[in-house]
Design a protein around this motif. Structure first.
Motif, PDB file in Angstrom:
ATOM      1  N   LEU A   1      10.694  15.097  20.614  1.00 58.07           N
ATOM      2  CA  LEU A   1      10.193  14.468  19.402  1.00 58.07           C
ATOM      3  C   LEU A   1      11.091  13.259  19.338  1.00 58.07           C
ATOM      4  O   LEU A   1      11.420  12.200  19.397  1.00 58.07           O
ATOM      5  CB  LEU A   1      10.088  14.684  18.291  1.00 58.07           C
ATOM      6  CG  LEU A   1       9.250  13.470  16.876  1.00 58.07           C
ATOM      7  CD1 LEU A   1       7.389  13.379  17.311  1.00 58.07           C
ATOM      8  CD2 LEU A   1       8.563  14.409  15.930  1.00 58.07           C
ATOM      9  N   ASN A   2      12.396  13.965  19.130  1.00 59.58           N
ATOM     10  CA  ASN A   2      13.925  12.764  18.744  1.00 59.58           C
ATOM     11  C   ASN A   2      14.012  12.405  19.834  1.00 59.58           C
ATOM     12  O   ASN A   2      13.992  10.951  19.900  1.00 59.58           O
ATOM     13  CB  ASN A   2      14.987  13.909  17.921  1.00 59.58           C
ATOM     14  CG  ASN A   2      14.671  14.511  16.567  1.00 59.58           C
ATOM     15  OD1 ASN A   2      13.881  14.056  15.361  1.00 59.58           O
ATOM     16  ND2 ASN A   2      15.243  16.227  16.165  1.00 59.58           N
ATOM     17  N   ALA A   3      14.161  13.170  20.796  1.00 62.98           N
ATOM     18  CA  ALA A   3      14.088  12.100  22.097  1.00 62.98           C
ATOM     19  C   ALA A   3      13.212  11.017  22.218  1.00 62.98           C
ATOM     20  O   ALA A   3      13.864  10.077  22.763  1.00 62.98           O
ATOM     21  CB  ALA A   3      14.173  13.124  23.537  1.00 62.98           C
ATOM     22  N   LEU A   4      11.826  11.537  22.065  1.00 62.84           N
ATOM     23  CA  LEU A   4      10.963   9.790  21.998  1.00 62.84           C
ATOM     24  C   LEU A   4      11.354   9.027  21.829  1.00 62.84           C
ATOM     25  O   LEU A   4      10.830   7.478  21.500  1.00 62.84           O
ATOM     26  CB  LEU A   4       9.770  10.693  21.913  1.00 62.84           C
ATOM     27  CG  LEU A   4       9.123  11.810  22.837  1.00 62.84           C
ATOM     28  CD1 LEU A   4       7.523  11.640  21.968  1.00 62.84           C
ATOM     29  CD2 LEU A   4       8.888  10.742  24.279  1.00 62.84           C
ATOM     30  N   MET A   5      12.308   8.932  19.922  1.00 63.05           N
ATOM     31  CA  MET A   5      12.832   8.493  19.616  1.00 63.05           C
ATOM     32  C   MET A   5      12.941   6.348  20.069  1.00 63.05           C
ATOM     33  O   MET A   5      13.517   5.692  19.894  1.00 63.05           O
ATOM     34  CB  MET A   5      13.518   8.523  18.435  1.00 63.05           C
ATOM     35  CG  MET A   5      12.608   9.300  17.359  1.00 63.05           C
ATOM     36  SD  MET A   5      14.183  10.259  16.314  1.00 63.05           S
ATOM     37  CE  MET A   5      14.614   7.799  15.088  1.00 63.05           C
ATOM     38  N   GLY A   6      14.189   6.908  21.098  1.00 61.79           N
ATOM     39  CA  GLY A   6      14.982   6.244  22.101  1.00 61.79           C
ATOM     40  C   GLY A   6      13.955   5.819  23.668  1.00 61.79           C
ATOM     41  O   GLY A   6      14.708   5.381  24.227  1.00 61.79           O
ATOM     42  N   LEU A   7      12.631   6.216  23.458  1.00 58.97           N
ATOM     43  CA  LEU A   7      11.662   5.051  24.246  1.00 58.97           C
ATOM     44  C   LEU A   7      11.659   4.374  25.080  1.00 58.97           C
ATOM     45  O   LEU A   7      11.825   2.765  23.827  1.00 58.97           O
ATOM     46  CB  LEU A   7      10.256   5.467  24.463  1.00 58.97           C
ATOM     47  CG  LEU A   7       9.519   6.710  24.563  1.00 58.97           C
ATOM     48  CD1 LEU A   7       8.281   6.745  23.249  1.00 58.97           C
ATOM     49  CD2 LEU A   7       9.367   6.828  25.145  1.00 58.97           C
ATOM     50  N   PRO A   8      11.734   3.724  26.162  1.00 57.41           N
ATOM     51  CA  PRO A   8      12.421   2.354  26.545  1.00 57.41           C
ATOM     52  C   PRO A   8      11.438   1.488  26.825  1.00 57.41           C
ATOM     53  O   PRO A   8      10.072   1.832  26.878  1.00 57.41           O
ATOM     54  CB  PRO A   8      12.822   2.369  28.668  1.00 57.41           C
ATOM     55  CG  PRO A   8      13.647   4.182  28.301  1.00 57.41           C
ATOM     56  CD  PRO A   8      12.336   4.776  27.141  1.00 57.41           C
ATOM     57  N   PRO A   9      11.269   0.762  25.805  1.00 53.93           N
ATOM     58  CA  PRO A   9       9.949  -0.597  25.301  1.00 53.93           C
ATOM     59  C   PRO A   9       9.518  -1.007  26.816  1.00 53.93           C
ATOM     60  O   PRO A   9       8.654  -0.605  27.035  1.00 53.93           O
ATOM     61  CB  PRO A   9      10.198  -1.552  24.747  1.00 53.93           C
ATOM     62  CG  PRO A   9      11.461  -1.103  24.254  1.00 53.93           C
ATOM     63  CD  PRO A   9      12.690  -0.361  24.632  1.00 53.93           C
ATOM     64  N   VAL A  10      10.401  -1.351  27.396  1.00 52.95           N
ATOM     65  CA  VAL A  10       9.734  -1.926  29.372  1.00 52.95           C
ATOM     66  C   VAL A  10       8.828  -0.711  29.312  1.00 52.95           C
ATOM     67  O   VAL A  10       7.600  -0.683  30.680  1.00 52.95           O
ATOM     68  CB  VAL A  10      10.647  -2.365  30.044  1.00 52.95           C
ATOM     69  CG1 VAL A  10      10.602  -3.342  29.989  1.00 52.95           C
ATOM     70  CG2 VAL A  10      11.554  -1.318  30.840  1.00 52.95           C
ATOM     71  N   VAL A  11       9.080   0.906  29.838  1.00 58.73           N
ATOM     72  CA  VAL A  11       8.600   1.685  30.111  1.00 58.73           C
ATOM     73  C   VAL A  11       7.545   2.239  29.989  1.00 58.73           C
ATOM     74  O   VAL A  11       5.646   1.768  30.166  1.00 58.73           O
ATOM     75  CB  VAL A  11       9.253   3.069  30.147  1.00 58.73           C
ATOM     76  CG1 VAL A  11       7.920   4.331  30.922  1.00 58.73           C
ATOM     77  CG2 VAL A  11      10.476   3.154  31.093  1.00 58.73           C
ATOM     78  N   VAL A  12       6.715   1.592  28.354  1.00 63.44           N
ATOM     79  CA  VAL A  12       5.918   2.337  27.084  1.00 63.44           C
ATOM     80  C   VAL A  12       4.814   0.918  28.010  1.00 63.44           C
ATOM     81  O   VAL A  12       3.746   1.205  28.034  1.00 63.44           O
ATOM     82  CB  VAL A  12       5.911   1.985  25.811  1.00 63.44           C
ATOM     83  CG1 VAL A  12       4.882   1.763  25.160  1.00 63.44           C
ATOM     84  CG2 VAL A  12       7.254   3.384  25.613  1.00 63.44           C
ATOM     85  N   GLY A  13       5.901  -0.051  27.898  1.00 63.50           N
ATOM     86  CA  GLY A  13       4.631  -1.229  28.256  1.00 63.50           C
ATOM     87  C   GLY A  13       3.804  -1.276  29.168  1.00 63.50           C
ATOM     88  O   GLY A  13       2.854  -1.075  30.155  1.00 63.50           O
ATOM     89  N   LEU A  14       4.636  -0.626  30.831  1.00 64.00           N
ATOM     90  CA  LEU A  14       4.663  -0.047  31.709  1.00 64.00           C
ATOM     91  C   LEU A  14       2.945   0.838  31.699  1.00 64.00           C
ATOM     92  O   LEU A  14       2.612   0.494  32.493  1.00 64.00           O
ATOM     93  CB  LEU A  14       5.450  -0.275  32.419  1.00 64.00           C
ATOM     94  CG  LEU A  14       5.340   0.501  34.594  1.00 64.00           C
ATOM     95  CD1 LEU A  14       4.280  -0.581  34.621  1.00 64.00           C
ATOM     96  CD2 LEU A  14       6.055   1.198  34.914  1.00 64.00           C
ATOM     97  N   LEU A  15       3.368   1.898  31.016  1.00 66.84           N
ATOM     98  CA  LEU A  15       2.412   3.551  30.908  1.00 66.84           C
ATOM     99  C   LEU A  15       1.034   2.351  30.064  1.00 66.84           C
ATOM    100  O   LEU A  15      -0.332   2.808  30.953  1.00 66.84           O
ATOM    101  CB  LEU A  15       2.852   3.721  30.231  1.00 66.84           C
ATOM    102  CG  LEU A  15       4.049   4.292  30.614  1.00 66.84           C
ATOM    103  CD1 LEU A  15       4.948   5.513  30.109  1.00 66.84           C
ATOM    104  CD2 LEU A  15       3.788   5.279  32.289  1.00 66.84           C
ATOM    105  N   VAL A  16       1.414   1.593  29.032  1.00 63.65           N
ATOM    106  CA  VAL A  16       0.274   0.873  28.886  1.00 63.65           C
ATOM    107  C   VAL A  16      -0.588   0.267  29.650  1.00 63.65           C
ATOM    108  O   VAL A  16      -1.635  -0.431  29.947  1.00 63.65           O
ATOM    109  CB  VAL A  16       0.188   0.062  27.218  1.00 63.65           C
ATOM    110  CG1 VAL A  16      -0.501  -0.256  26.930  1.00 63.65           C
ATOM    111  CG2 VAL A  16       0.801   1.285  26.571  1.00 63.65           C
TER     112      VAL A  16
END
Length: 234
Positions: free
Chosen positions: A66-81
């Motif tokens: 959970l702590n690691a996910l605080m630093g999720l790269p936005p572009v990776v999230v954008g790509l997955l979505v």
């Protein structure tokens, strides 16, 4: 130098007179970010509370993740979505790619770990301090979690404000899933990037001033809520 001064002057004028294009962009930004914060808060606070008072196998590993996910790269999230919502994706039938709804989903995923992790820490600290008292009153872990959610509401508000700050400043994910379409999905951060590349500095600076002002207000609000919490709970 004179052109820069002129750009600042024009930016101030745009903000002062409430330029319609600028206002529309700001309102859309707030609508998207606030919607994402509401969704992430409704999901993240219960998750944080459950982990904060929970005692189960794999809890430490879950906290690390959970702590690691605080630093999720936005572009990776954008790509997955994007992959989920594209025509070939599992949610392609919804037809919401390149709409504000897709941007809300991306921002919600980004800020959910932030709110959940900060809530977990606040709830866990309160649980360590008050668990004997709560148990003496017959409270189980579920009822204790709800009690602590209320008692630590000022600290949790700080977590929510932190999530909103991340959402408002996000550009990579919303650019990918929103497409930066004028009048439809153009928010402050994507508009600043676009207008700067076009050389339209007044609008970019005007939006930048508003965005910085929002960040300052959020930080001030977070500080005040923390002060109130410290006075209330020592």
């Amino acid at each position: 130098m004179n052109s820069l001064h002129e750009a600042f002057a024009q930016a101030v004028a745009l903000v002062a007179r409430g330029d319609p294009a600028l206002v529309d962009i700001v309102l859309l930004s707030l609508r998207v970010s606030l919607s994402a914060v509401c969704i992430a808060t409704l999901i993240g606070l219960p998750i944080g509370a459950a982990i904060g008072v929970g005692c189960f196998a794999g809890r430490r590993a879950l906290i690390v993740v959970l702590n690691a996910l605080m630093g999720l790269p936005p572009v990776v999230v954008g790509l997955l979505v994007y992959l989920l919502l594209s025509r070939a994706g599992p949610l392609g039938a919804l037809g919401i790619l390149f709409t504000p709804a897709a941007m809300v989903i991306a921002q919600s995923i980004l800020i959910l770990p932030i709110i959940a992790a900060l809530a977990r820490q606040a709830i866990e600290d309160a649980w360590i301090e008050y668990q004997e008292q709560l148990r003496s009153l017959g409270a189980g872990r579920v009822s204790a979690a709800f009690t602590l959610l209320w008692d630590t509401r000022f600290s949790l508000l700080t977590a929510v404000l932190a999530g909103f700050g991340r959402a408002a400043a996000e550009v990579g994910a919303v650019m990918i899933v929103g497409g930066n379409i004028d009048g439809v999905t153009r928010v402050m951060t994507t508009a600043i990037a676009l207008e700067t590349s076009k050389g339209d500095l007044p609008l970019a600076l005007g939006l930048g001033v508003i965005l910085i002002s929002l960040v300052l207000l959020l930080n001030a609000a977070a500080y005040l809520t923390k002060e109130v919490a410290q006075r209330r709970y020592g």
